[in-house]
Design a protein around this motif. Structure first.
Motif, PDB file in Angstrom:
ATOM      1  N   GLU A 282     -10.315 -11.067  -1.478  1.00  0.00           N
ATOM      2  CA  GLU A 282     -10.614 -12.357  -0.987  1.00  0.00           C
ATOM      3  C   GLU A 282      -9.493 -13.133  -0.190  1.00  0.00           C
ATOM      4  N   ASN A 283      -8.354 -12.815  -0.758  1.00  0.00           N
ATOM      5  CA  ASN A 283      -7.219 -13.689  -0.196  1.00  0.00           C
ATOM      6  C   ASN A 283      -6.167 -12.876  -0.113  1.00  0.00           C
ATOM      7  N   PRO A 284      -5.687 -12.087   0.911  1.00  0.00           N
ATOM      8  CA  PRO A 284      -4.524 -11.198   1.001  1.00  0.00           C
ATOM      9  C   PRO A 284      -3.146 -11.723   0.700  1.00  0.00           C
ATOM     10  N   SER A 285      -3.098 -13.071   0.956  1.00  0.00           N
ATOM     11  CA  SER A 285      -1.828 -13.720   0.786  1.00  0.00           C
ATOM     12  C   SER A 285      -1.360 -13.754  -0.693  1.00  0.00           C
ATOM     13  N   VAL A 286      -2.190 -13.463  -1.638  1.00  0.00           N
ATOM     14  CA  VAL A 286      -1.776 -13.554  -2.978  1.00  0.00           C
ATOM     15  C   VAL A 286      -0.854 -12.508  -3.073  1.00  0.00           C
ATOM     16  N   LEU A 287      -0.692 -11.522  -2.320  1.00  0.00           N
ATOM     17  CA  LEU A 287       0.300 -10.563  -2.310  1.00  0.00           C
ATOM     18  C   LEU A 287       1.697 -10.930  -2.158  1.00  0.00           C
ATOM     19  N   THR A 288       1.887 -12.034  -1.610  1.00  0.00           N
ATOM     20  CA  THR A 288       3.059 -12.589  -1.235  1.00  0.00           C
ATOM     21  C   THR A 288       3.956 -12.909  -2.441  1.00  0.00           C
ATOM     22  N   THR A 289       3.186 -13.053  -3.663  1.00  0.00           N
ATOM     23  CA  THR A 289       3.770 -13.476  -4.945  1.00  0.00           C
ATOM     24  C   THR A 289       4.340 -12.486  -5.759  1.00  0.00           C
ATOM     25  N   ILE A 290       3.996 -11.072  -4.895  1.00  0.00           N
ATOM     26  CA  ILE A 290       4.456  -9.959  -6.067  1.00  0.00           C
ATOM     27  C   ILE A 290       6.071  -9.860  -5.561  1.00  0.00           C
ATOM     28  N   PRO A 291       6.810  -9.470  -6.477  1.00  0.00           N
ATOM     29  CA  PRO A 291       8.190  -9.471  -6.270  1.00  0.00           C
ATOM     30  C   PRO A 291       8.475  -8.088  -5.375  1.00  0.00           C
ATOM     31  N   LYS A 292       9.347  -8.230  -4.468  1.00  0.00           N
ATOM     32  CA  LYS A 292      10.068  -6.990  -3.874  1.00  0.00           C
ATOM     33  C   LYS A 292       8.901  -6.211  -3.215  1.00  0.00           C
ATOM     34  N   LEU A 293       7.615  -6.878  -3.007  1.00  0.00           N
ATOM     35  CA  LEU A 293       6.755  -6.204  -2.033  1.00  0.00           C
ATOM     36  C   LEU A 293       6.809  -6.698  -0.627  1.00  0.00           C
ATOM     37  N   SER A 294       7.288  -5.471   0.242  1.00  0.00           N
ATOM     38  CA  SER A 294       7.310  -6.129   1.536  1.00  0.00           C
ATOM     39  C   SER A 294       6.216  -6.708   2.208  1.00  0.00           C
ATOM     40  N   GLU A 295       6.472  -7.381   3.159  1.00  0.00           N
ATOM     41  CA  GLU A 295       4.981  -7.671   4.006  1.00  0.00           C
ATOM     42  C   GLU A 295       4.229  -6.429   4.538  1.00  0.00           C
ATOM     43  N   GLU A 296       5.092  -5.192   5.221  1.00  0.00           N
ATOM     44  CA  GLU A 296       4.460  -4.206   5.566  1.00  0.00           C
ATOM     45  C   GLU A 296       3.595  -3.470   4.700  1.00  0.00           C
ATOM     46  N   LYS A 297       4.316  -3.258   3.447  1.00  0.00           N
ATOM     47  CA  LYS A 297       3.534  -2.667   2.380  1.00  0.00           C
ATOM     48  C   LYS A 297       2.039  -3.411   2.076  1.00  0.00           C
ATOM     49  N   ALA A 298       2.290  -4.756   1.973  1.00  0.00           N
ATOM     50  CA  ALA A 298       1.166  -5.680   1.451  1.00  0.00           C
ATOM     51  C   ALA A 298       0.243  -5.520   2.538  1.00  0.00           C
ATOM     52  N   ASN A 299       0.588  -5.603   3.621  1.00  0.00           N
ATOM     53  CA  ASN A 299      -0.394  -5.566   4.918  1.00  0.00           C
ATOM     54  C   ASN A 299      -1.278  -4.095   4.741  1.00  0.00           C
ATOM     55  N   LEU A 300      -0.521  -3.013   4.403  1.00  0.00           N
ATOM     56  CA  LEU A 300      -1.150  -1.762   4.462  1.00  0.00           C
ATOM     57  C   LEU A 300      -2.060  -1.485   3.206  1.00  0.00           C
ATOM     58  N   LEU A 301      -1.579  -2.272   2.168  1.00  0.00           N
ATOM     59  CA  LEU A 301      -2.499  -2.136   0.831  1.00  0.00           C
ATOM     60  C   LEU A 301      -3.666  -3.006   1.152  1.00  0.00           C
ATOM     61  N   TYR A 302      -3.932  -4.007   1.906  1.00  0.00           N
ATOM     62  CA  TYR A 302      -4.820  -4.765   2.071  1.00  0.00           C
ATOM     63  C   TYR A 302      -5.809  -4.135   2.937  1.00  0.00           C
ATOM     64  N   GLU A 303      -5.253  -3.642   4.053  1.00  0.00           N
ATOM     65  CA  GLU A 303      -5.869  -3.003   5.144  1.00  0.00           C
ATOM     66  C   GLU A 303      -6.872  -1.575   4.546  1.00  0.00           C
ATOM     67  N   THR A 304      -6.040  -0.922   3.610  1.00  0.00           N
ATOM     68  CA  THR A 304      -6.692   0.367   2.953  1.00  0.00           C
ATOM     69  C   THR A 304      -7.712  -0.050   2.116  1.00  0.00           C
ATOM     70  N   LEU A 305      -7.597  -1.154   1.231  1.00  0.00           N
ATOM     71  CA  LEU A 305      -8.610  -1.552   0.411  1.00  0.00           C
ATOM     72  C   LEU A 305      -9.771  -2.224   1.071  1.00  0.00           C
ATOM     73  N   LYS A 306      -9.511  -2.886   2.378  1.00  0.00           N
ATOM     74  CA  LYS A 306     -10.570  -3.454   3.012  1.00  0.00           C
ATOM     75  C   LYS A 306     -11.425  -2.089   3.841  1.00  0.00           C
ATOM     76  N   TYR A 307     -10.642  -1.224   4.307  1.00  0.00           N
ATOM     77  CA  TYR A 307     -11.361  -0.170   4.855  1.00  0.00           C
ATOM     78  C   TYR A 307     -12.279   0.548   3.913  1.00  0.00           C
ATOM     79  N   HIS A 308     -11.765   0.975   2.876  1.00  0.00           N
ATOM     80  CA  HIS A 308     -12.646   1.662   1.850  1.00  0.00           C
ATOM     81  C   HIS A 308     -13.818   0.917   1.191  1.00  0.00           C
ATOM     82  N   GLN A 309     -13.542  -0.478   0.874  1.00  0.00           N
ATOM     83  CA  GLN A 309     -14.627  -1.159   0.389  1.00  0.00           C
ATOM     84  C   GLN A 309     -15.435  -1.563   1.344  1.00  0.00           C
ATOM     85  N   GLY A 310     -15.018  -1.825   2.806  1.00  0.00           N
ATOM     86  CA  GLY A 310     -15.702  -2.356   3.753  1.00  0.00           C
ATOM     87  C   GLY A 310     -16.791  -1.130   4.187  1.00  0.00           C
TER      88      GLY A 310
END
Length: 783
Positions: A133-161
């Protein structure tokens, strides 16, 4: 939308298998066709085992993940019971431990167990939904890089989409294979595009026509005189008329009438008026989606192909350096030397053809069977080399020096015949131009081919698109010889390029009319020329030395063809020597029925002979097969005939998929199951597919059931495929009526555009189409 809601309400009633993936047996990255073994956790099928094989179109899924597959239990003829998947959805984990295990499963690159625990601790049991619903929630996760956060969101979106899109497309009535084709085209934008304009599918997805898109449009509330609906119908009519009838343009008034009929054919909505249609045609014209010139309507690709051909031919024709290049005495000396060496004597018309070709920038050589076109080609090549002092051995040229003579033809078999008659290498036009599928042609006006003399045989088969690509890829300094029989079938694609070039009388042409093979006792040649002139001999049913006519009814055709073919086998002929030609696929005497019977005759089922079932067709080792599409990466092209030399079952290879190996001339090609729609049996093939080929024995059934297809040029083309022996079987009246009927002709403007360009004035004396009203008409006239 009611249909979609109804399907969603009934989801629980559908047959399903819920299970954990044990192993992925097969997965094709391009088509996403997949086969997996599943441990059953729940199902409403009458199935007692704990495991089952599921097959369908879905992405690669990792082991131990839980999915719900919807579809049907079927019995595969080879692999037994399996669950055929229509659509699917992943069961997302509901517990904290389940979500941690899912996120750290390896599906999400860079997310280990510690990071997964941080995500769940921060976002809770709704972590996955919150991220989607809102991938920006991943910015609150400690030590999670922007690159990994984007990849996580895109993978979730691909499979669920993908899962949601496949479910939605199934609810719209699309099967899994077509759904996957749609998804691969539009990706995550699929549902947005479909709901915004379902008619876009017609242009982008092969296999979807106006009726199917219109049905989808109605379910989405788009009907009646909606602009998208009218525009789609307008483009569809042009496409259909170009691909099915071969027209380059349609006259405006009948075009609007055809669109009107299509739009109003199956609708309970308010009638769409010609005024509505004209309004949208004007918009399409303004946007460049169609082109209107005077009272003619074109697809842009066809309009600009004709213009491109005209420009290229004018450029080639304007060359001056070839005129009077060699004194006639030198030509006659070289001709005499050739005649002595080959022990032949060229007829006056053949001498004229050779001399004209060598002294002109471009020439057309035309004539029927037995008139010596092949002999002339050989003469042109030999004397060109003699006069220019060049070798005809390609090995004499190093890699930096191109061979000066180019021989090409539309099909591989026609190119092979050129090689056999000249002793020089010949290629298909597609290969000459460096065609590589979706990436287009390597050679064009900016990167022309290299050569000094190009001879193109079987030019009647070349459509307006290919002719444009060919001519614009020729260098500025080149001599061109176009060879073909104007009385044969026109190209499968739109246009009638050879006929149009001859019609203009602006390009030097030599017509060969004397029949030389007749002196060898060829009754086939005599029959072909009778047909060409619109009649058949009175003694057509009387057996000749090289042809025969067997009378039979339509329901007797299979038996008669079987007896003739069996007799040929007994006399020592092979399956490659005998070719049955028919004009239609369906019916009791159609190509499909004939192929099934002939396969049982030529290549029957045995315990030792491997076979593979594909739909309703059985392929066996030893089968004669026909390639249906161009496959440049494997050097195999539409119309090539090959033989199945091996069948490898899925359990026997590391790819874990069934494979069929086919041997063509100079190529061995491996087909997987999903490629088998690109081939068909070739014991019997269509007359169109036989163009450019010759066979020792040709069998042609001709019955009244073929009436819709029987035309003079079709029968003429079939008869001229026979090299040694011709057998006609069927009804004499059907043959006579077919020979009397001529094609109405294709609507093209290549001839008039050529004359205008060559004369720099409007060629009002040449009608574009018989009976056409040349008065300028505009869409506004219908509003």
């Amino acid at each position: 939308m009611e249909r979609q809601q109804s399907n969603l309400m009934n989801e629980e009633e559908k047959k399903y298998v819920k299970g954990k993936i044990i192993v992925m047996i097969f997965h094709n990255e391009q088509t996403l066709f997949s086969v997996a073994k599943v441990r059953i956790l729940d199902t409403n099928e009458q199935y007692e085992d704990k495991e089952i094989v599921v097959a369908g179109y879905f992405p690669y899924i990792h082991e131990d993940e839980i999915y719900i597959f919807y579809g049907n239990l079927i019995k595969h003829p080879k692999h037994g019971l399996q669950f055929q998947v229509q659509h699917f959805q992943k069961e997302l984990p509901q517990t904290t431990d389940g979500i941690i295990q899912y996120l750290s499963s390896g599906l999400f690159v860079g997310i280990g167990k510690k990071t997964a625990e941080k995500i769940v601790n921060s976002l809770g049991e709704r972590a996955i939904s919150k991220i989607l619903e809102n991938p920006s929630v991943l910015t609150t996760i400690p030590k999670l890089s922007e690159e990994k956060a984007n990849l996580l969101y895109e993978t979730l979106k691909y499979h669920q989409g993908l899962e949601q899109i496949m479910i939605a497309l199934a609810n719209y009535g699309f099967g899994p294979q077509l759904s996957m084709k749609i998804y691969q085209t539009y990706k995550e934008e699929t549902l947005k595009i479909i709901e915004r304009n379902p008619y876009q599918l017609i242009e982008d997805i092969e296999g979807i026509g106006f009726a199917r898109a219109d049905e989808l449009g109605r379910s989405l509330g788009i009907s009646g005189n909606h602009p998208d609906r009218i525009r789609a119908g307008s483009i569809y009519v042009l496409n259909q008329q170009s691909m099915q009838e071969g027209h380059v343009y349609l006259l405006l008034k009948p075009y609007i009438e055809q669109v009107y009929k299509l739009i109003n054919e199956k609708t309970d909505q308010e009638e769409v008026t010609e005024n509505d249609i004209s309004r949208e045609i004007i918009c399409l014209s303004e946007e460049g989606k169609i082109i209107i010139e005077e009272n003619r309507v074109y697809l842009p690709s066809l309009y600009f192909s004709e213009k491109g051909i005209v420009s290229s031919l004018k450029r080639i024709s304007d060359q001056q350096q070839f005129t009077d290049q060699f004194p006639e005495s030198e030509f006659l000396k070289a001709l005499g030397s050739l005649e002595e060496r080959l022990n032949v004597q060229y007829a006056p018309s053949q001498k004229l053809a050779i001399q004209t070709a060598l002294s002109s920038p471009i020439m057309i050589l035309t004539g029927g069977p037995g008139t010596g076109k092949t002999t002339v080609i050989k003469g042109i090549v030999e004397i060109y080399a003699e006069l220019h002092g060049c070798s005809l051995n390609p090995k004499d040229y190093d890699k930096d020096e191109s061979f000066p003579i180019i021989l090409a033809a539309p099909t591989g078999r026609a190119a092979k015949r050129m090689t056999e008659s000249t002793g020089l290498p010949a290629v298909t036009i597609h290969r000459l131009l460096g065609w590589n599928g979706s990436d287009g042609f390597q050679h064009n006006e900016d990167h022309p081919i290299e050569g000094k003399l190009v001879i193109i045989d079987e030019f009647s088969m070349v459509d307006v698109w290919l002719a444009n690509q060919l001519f614009k890829a020729l260098p500025r300094q080149i001599q061109v010889v176009i060879v073909g029989d104007e009385d044969q079938l026109p190209s499968v694609g739109p246009g009638q390029v050879l006929k149009d070039l001859l019609k203009t009388e602006k390009i030097k042409t030599v017509r060969l009319t004397d029949i030389y093979r007749q002196s060898e006792g060829s009754s086939i040649i005599d029959l072909a020329h009778h047909i060409k002139n619109g009649n058949i001999p009175d003694d057509i049913t009387k057996p000749k030395a090289d042809y025969a006519f067997f009378k039979c009814k339509q329901d007797q055709v299979l038996d008669v063809v079987k007896q003739i073919s069996a007799s040929a086998l007994k006399k020592g002929y092979t399956v490659r020597d005998v070719q049955v030609l028919a004009p239609m696929y369906r019916g009791t005497a159609g190509i499909d029925a004939l192929n099934k019977m002939l396969q049982d005759l030529f290549n029957p089922k045995t315990e030792q002979r491997r076979e593979l079932i594909f739909g309703e067709v059985i392929y066996r080792v030893g089968d004669k097969v026909l390639q249906l599409v161009n496959k440049p990466e494997d050097n195999v092209f539409n119309g090539d005939i090959g033989e199945i030399v091996s069948i490898i079952y899925a359990k026997e290879n590391i790819e874990k998929q069934d494979q069929v190996v086919i041997q063509y001339e100079g190529a061995e090609v491996v087909y997987t199951r999903q490629d088998l729609h690109n081939i068909t049996h070739a014991y019997c093939c269509s007359i169109h597919k036989s163009q450019g080929s010759e066979f020792p024995i040709v069998i042609i059934p001709i019955v009244k059931g073929y009436y819709r297809m029987l035309r003079r040029n079709l029968i003429y083309t079939a008869v001229t495929r026979s090299k040694d022996y011709l057998i006609l079987c069927g009804e004499e009246d059907a043959l006579k009526n077919g020979v009397m009927r001529q094609d109405e002709g294709r609507q093209t403007t290549l001839a008039i555009k050529l004359i205008e360009r060559f004369e720099d004035e409007v060629a009002s004396h040449l009608k574009v189409n018989e009976g056409e009203d040349m008065e300028t008409i505009s869409p506004y006239d219908f509003m």
